[in-house]
Every structure is written in structure tokens, then in C-alpha cells.
Scaffold this motif. Structure first.
Motif, PDB file in Angstrom:
ATOM      1  N   ILE A  22      65.465 -31.742 -18.510  1.00  0.00           N
ATOM      2  CA  ILE A  22      65.874 -33.152 -18.335  1.00  0.00           C
ATOM      3  C   ILE A  22      67.207 -33.236 -17.606  1.00  0.00           C
ATOM      4  N   ALA A  23      68.125 -32.317 -17.928  1.00  0.00           N
ATOM      5  CA  ALA A  23      69.423 -32.324 -17.242  1.00  0.00           C
ATOM      6  C   ALA A  23      69.248 -32.092 -15.750  1.00  0.00           C
ATOM      7  N   PHE A  24      68.390 -31.127 -15.367  1.00  0.00           N
ATOM      8  CA  PHE A  24      68.136 -30.876 -13.948  1.00  0.00           C
ATOM      9  C   PHE A  24      67.513 -32.093 -13.272  1.00  0.00           C
ATOM     10  N   VAL A  25      66.566 -32.736 -13.977  1.00  0.00           N
ATOM     11  CA  VAL A  25      65.902 -33.910 -13.407  1.00  0.00           C
ATOM     12  C   VAL A  25      66.892 -35.050 -13.196  1.00  0.00           C
ATOM     13  N   VAL A  26      67.776 -35.277 -14.184  1.00  0.00           N
ATOM     14  CA  VAL A  26      68.759 -36.352 -14.073  1.00  0.00           C
ATOM     15  C   VAL A  26      69.713 -36.095 -12.910  1.00  0.00           C
ATOM     16  N   VAL A  27      70.204 -34.871 -12.821  1.00  0.00           N
ATOM     17  CA  VAL A  27      71.118 -34.534 -11.712  1.00  0.00           C
ATOM     18  C   VAL A  27      70.428 -34.719 -10.368  1.00  0.00           C
ATOM     19  N   ALA A  28      69.191 -34.248 -10.272  1.00  0.00           N
ATOM     20  CA  ALA A  28      68.459 -34.396  -9.021  1.00  0.00           C
ATOM     21  C   ALA A  28      68.211 -35.869  -8.690  1.00  0.00           C
ATOM     22  N   ALA A  29      67.906 -36.674  -9.716  1.00  0.00           N
ATOM     23  CA  ALA A  29      67.659 -38.101  -9.479  1.00  0.00           C
ATOM     24  C   ALA A  29      68.924 -38.807  -8.996  1.00  0.00           C
ATOM     25  N   VAL A  30      70.070 -38.482  -9.637  1.00  0.00           N
ATOM     26  CA  VAL A  30      71.334 -39.101  -9.224  1.00  0.00           C
ATOM     27  C   VAL A  30      71.685 -38.693  -7.801  1.00  0.00           C
ATOM     28  N   PHE A  31      71.517 -37.428  -7.511  1.00  0.00           N
ATOM     29  CA  PHE A  31      71.816 -36.943  -6.157  1.00  0.00           C
ATOM     30  C   PHE A  31      70.908 -37.615  -5.125  1.00  0.00           C
ATOM     31  N   SER A  32      69.626 -37.722  -5.473  1.00  0.00           N
ATOM     32  CA  SER A  32      68.688 -38.365  -4.547  1.00  0.00           C
ATOM     33  C   SER A  32      69.046 -39.829  -4.337  1.00  0.00           C
ATOM     34  N   TYR A  33      69.449 -40.516  -5.403  1.00  0.00           N
ATOM     35  CA  TYR A  33      69.823 -41.930  -5.285  1.00  0.00           C
ATOM     36  C   TYR A  33      71.033 -42.082  -4.368  1.00  0.00           C
ATOM     37  N   VAL A  34      72.018 -41.195  -4.549  1.00  0.00           N
ATOM     38  CA  VAL A  34      73.213 -41.269  -3.703  1.00  0.00           C
ATOM     39  C   VAL A  34      72.849 -41.026  -2.245  1.00  0.00           C
ATOM     40  N   MET A  35      72.022 -40.038  -1.980  1.00  0.00           N
ATOM     41  CA  MET A  35      71.646 -39.721  -0.610  1.00  0.00           C
ATOM     42  C   MET A  35      70.825 -40.841   0.017  1.00  0.00           C
ATOM     43  N   LEU A  36      69.878 -41.386  -0.760  1.00  0.00           N
ATOM     44  CA  LEU A  36      69.074 -42.491  -0.238  1.00  0.00           C
ATOM     45  C   LEU A  36      69.929 -43.724   0.018  1.00  0.00           C
ATOM     46  N   GLY A  37      70.854 -44.004  -0.909  1.00  0.00           N
ATOM     47  CA  GLY A  37      71.739 -45.151  -0.713  1.00  0.00           C
ATOM     48  C   GLY A  37      72.576 -45.001   0.535  1.00  0.00           C
ATOM     49  N   ALA A  38      73.108 -43.801   0.756  1.00  0.00           N
ATOM     50  CA  ALA A  38      73.895 -43.561   1.967  1.00  0.00           C
ATOM     51  C   ALA A  38      73.036 -43.711   3.216  1.00  0.00           C
ATOM     52  N   GLY A  39      71.792 -43.240   3.127  1.00  0.00           N
ATOM     53  CA  GLY A  39      70.905 -43.377   4.272  1.00  0.00           C
ATOM     54  C   GLY A  39      70.564 -44.818   4.587  1.00  0.00           C
ATOM     55  N   PHE A  40      70.242 -45.596   3.548  1.00  0.00           N
ATOM     56  CA  PHE A  40      69.946 -47.011   3.750  1.00  0.00           C
ATOM     57  C   PHE A  40      71.154 -47.748   4.319  1.00  0.00           C
ATOM     58  N   TYR A  41      72.354 -47.441   3.826  1.00  0.00           N
ATOM     59  CA  TYR A  41      73.573 -48.102   4.311  1.00  0.00           C
ATOM     60  C   TYR A  41      73.808 -47.770   5.786  1.00  0.00           C
ATOM     61  N   THR A  42      73.619 -46.479   6.130  1.00  0.00           N
ATOM     62  CA  THR A  42      73.800 -46.078   7.527  1.00  0.00           C
ATOM     63  C   THR A  42      72.790 -46.762   8.438  1.00  0.00           C
ATOM     64  N   THR A  43      71.553 -46.862   7.978  1.00  0.00           N
ATOM     65  CA  THR A  43      70.513 -47.528   8.773  1.00  0.00           C
ATOM     66  C   THR A  43      70.832 -49.002   8.984  1.00  0.00           C
ATOM     67  N   GLN A  44      71.289 -49.654   7.922  1.00  0.00           N
ATOM     68  CA  GLN A  44      71.632 -51.065   8.024  1.00  0.00           C
ATOM     69  C   GLN A  44      72.789 -51.279   8.992  1.00  0.00           C
ATOM     70  N   LYS A  45      73.811 -50.441   8.905  1.00  0.00           N
ATOM     71  CA  LYS A  45      74.944 -50.565   9.815  1.00  0.00           C
ATOM     72  C   LYS A  45      74.518 -50.301  11.256  1.00  0.00           C
ATOM     73  N   SER A  46      73.622 -49.343  11.443  1.00  0.00           N
ATOM     74  CA  SER A  46      73.134 -49.058  12.789  1.00  0.00           C
ATOM     75  C   SER A  46      72.403 -50.264  13.367  1.00  0.00           C
TER      76      SER A  46
END
Length: 218
Positions: A22-46
Motif C-alpha cells: 500500500i505504501a508503494f501504491v500511495v507513493v506511486a499515485a502521488v507521484f503520478s498525480y504530480v506529474m500529470l498535474g504538471a503536464g496538464f498545466y504545461t499543456t494549458q499554458k502552451s
């Protein structure tokens, strides 16, 4: 015996394995959320940059017809410049009250914004009517009759044409040289809307100018 006890993992229960998983899954989920959020923000700014660039690069004002100059009373110089502007195909509306006009010739450079004098009453709209005098040098006004042009503001919209009349003598009142353009002299007029590309008109006066006569310039 000590080695057997130190390597014995029988005490590692399924519950502990589940906690680690569960700890690995939570860390991976948080990391994925951060990366996806950064990607969406970059796309919107572009997208915003692209839309802004297109809006700034494309012009919403286009010339309509020839540029006409009028010779002064003595001839040899031009004291009035008239041209028509319209909205480009698919272009956005342009607020002419926020549009700047720049005039340049061989020895003069003047920039004016259109500021309507609040003490001046605008003329009723019609085929030859114009709003109140402004700092552009003279006036601009609707070409169409008031029945067709229903808006009461100075907004250049789809299907409209505006007639711009520049009184060069009045426009150059604040210039250092204050000399009217003469025969064969090149003049440049820039109409700068609040958004979009600048409309530039560069014309050369004819080789002869008779008093009070009108000439198309190219």
C-alpha cells in the motif's frame, strides 16, 4: 543456529506485506498525480501562448479601397488624407477609441490616440456623419446609414466600414517641423489596435498636386 535465526523470515506476515505494498501504491499515485498535474498545466499554458500569439499576429483591421490625398489651397502639398478601414474576415471587433494612429513623413513623426472631447456633441450618424472631433487629427465616422449600423459606440465590427479623415495640418500641430508632405514625398500611416497586428499604409505622393484637388496615392 544463529544464522538460521537471523535469516528466518517466517515472522514477515501478510499484513506487513500489504502495508508495504500500500505504501508503494500511495507513493506511486502521488507521484503520478504530480506529474500529470504538471503536464496538464504545461499543456494549458502552451495553448494560451498559441492563442495569444495568433491573436497578436493576426490583424483585425484591413484597408478598404484607395488612399486619397487632398492638395492644400496653394498646391504642391497635401493637407488631408482619407482612407477606409474594415474588419478582416473572421477578425474580432476593434475598439477605435483605444486605437492609436501614427503618422510619419520625411521630417515629421506624430503619434495620437483618439480621445473624444466630452464638450463636443457628436454628429448624428448617417452616410456623411461623423463622431465628435478627436485627437487623431480630424475625425473618423461610419460609412453606412444609421439604419444599417445600429451600434452607438466606435466599435469596428463585422460588415462595417469606417472612413478615416486625417487633417494633416491639425495632426502636425505638435510636431517640431510642422511641414506638410509635398510632391513625391513618402508618408506612412500606422493604425495600431489594442490587440492584433498593426495596419501600415505606406504611400508616395504624386509628382504634381494642384490646389484643392484629390489624388489616389500608391
Amino acid at each position: 543456529m544463529w544464522n538460521r535465526l537471523s535469516k528466518d523470515e517466517k515472522g514477515f506476515t501478510g499484513l506487513e506485506a500489504a502495508i508495504v505494498l500500500i505504501a508503494f501504491v500511495v507513493v506511486a499515485a502521488v507521484f503520478s498525480y504530480v506529474m500529470l498535474g504538471a503536464g496538464f498545466y504545461t499543456t494549458q499554458k502552451s495553448q494560451e501562448v498559441v492563442h495569444t500569439g495568433v491573436a497578436q499576429a493576426s490583424s483585425s483591421i484591413a484597408p478598404s479601397g484607395d488612399v486619397i490625398v487632398r492638395a492644400d489651397d496653394d498646391g504642391g502639398n497635401a493637407d488631408q488624407i482619407t482612407f477606409y478601414i474594415t474588419n478582416t474576415a473572421g477578425g474580432t471587433s476593434v475598439d477605435l477609441d483605444k486605437t492609436i494612429l501614427t503618422y510619419t513623413d520625411e521630417d515629421d513623426f506624430v503619434t495620437r490616440e483618439y480621445m473624444v472631447d466630452s464638450t463636443t456633441t457628436p454628429v448624428t450618424k448617417g452616410p456623411t456623419s461623423i463622431p465628435a472631433d478627436g485627437a487623431w487629427g480630424n475625425t473618423y465616422g461610419w460609412v453606412y446609414d444609421g439604419v444599417i449600423v445600429t451600434n452607438d459606440d466606435n466599435l469596428l465590427e463585422k460588415g462595417e466600414k469606417y472612413k478615416v479623415v486625417i487633417d494633416v495640418t491639425q495632426l502636425l500641430a505638435t510636431s517640431t517641423a510642422k511641414t506638410l508632405p509635398e510632391v513625391n514625398e513618402q508618408v506612412k500611416i500606422e493604425v495600431k489596435p489594442p490587440e492584433g497586428a498593426v495596419l501600415t499604409l505606406t504611400k508616395s505622393l504624386p509628382a504634381a498636386l494642384s490646389a484643392d484637388q484629390f489624388y489616389p496615392v500608391y
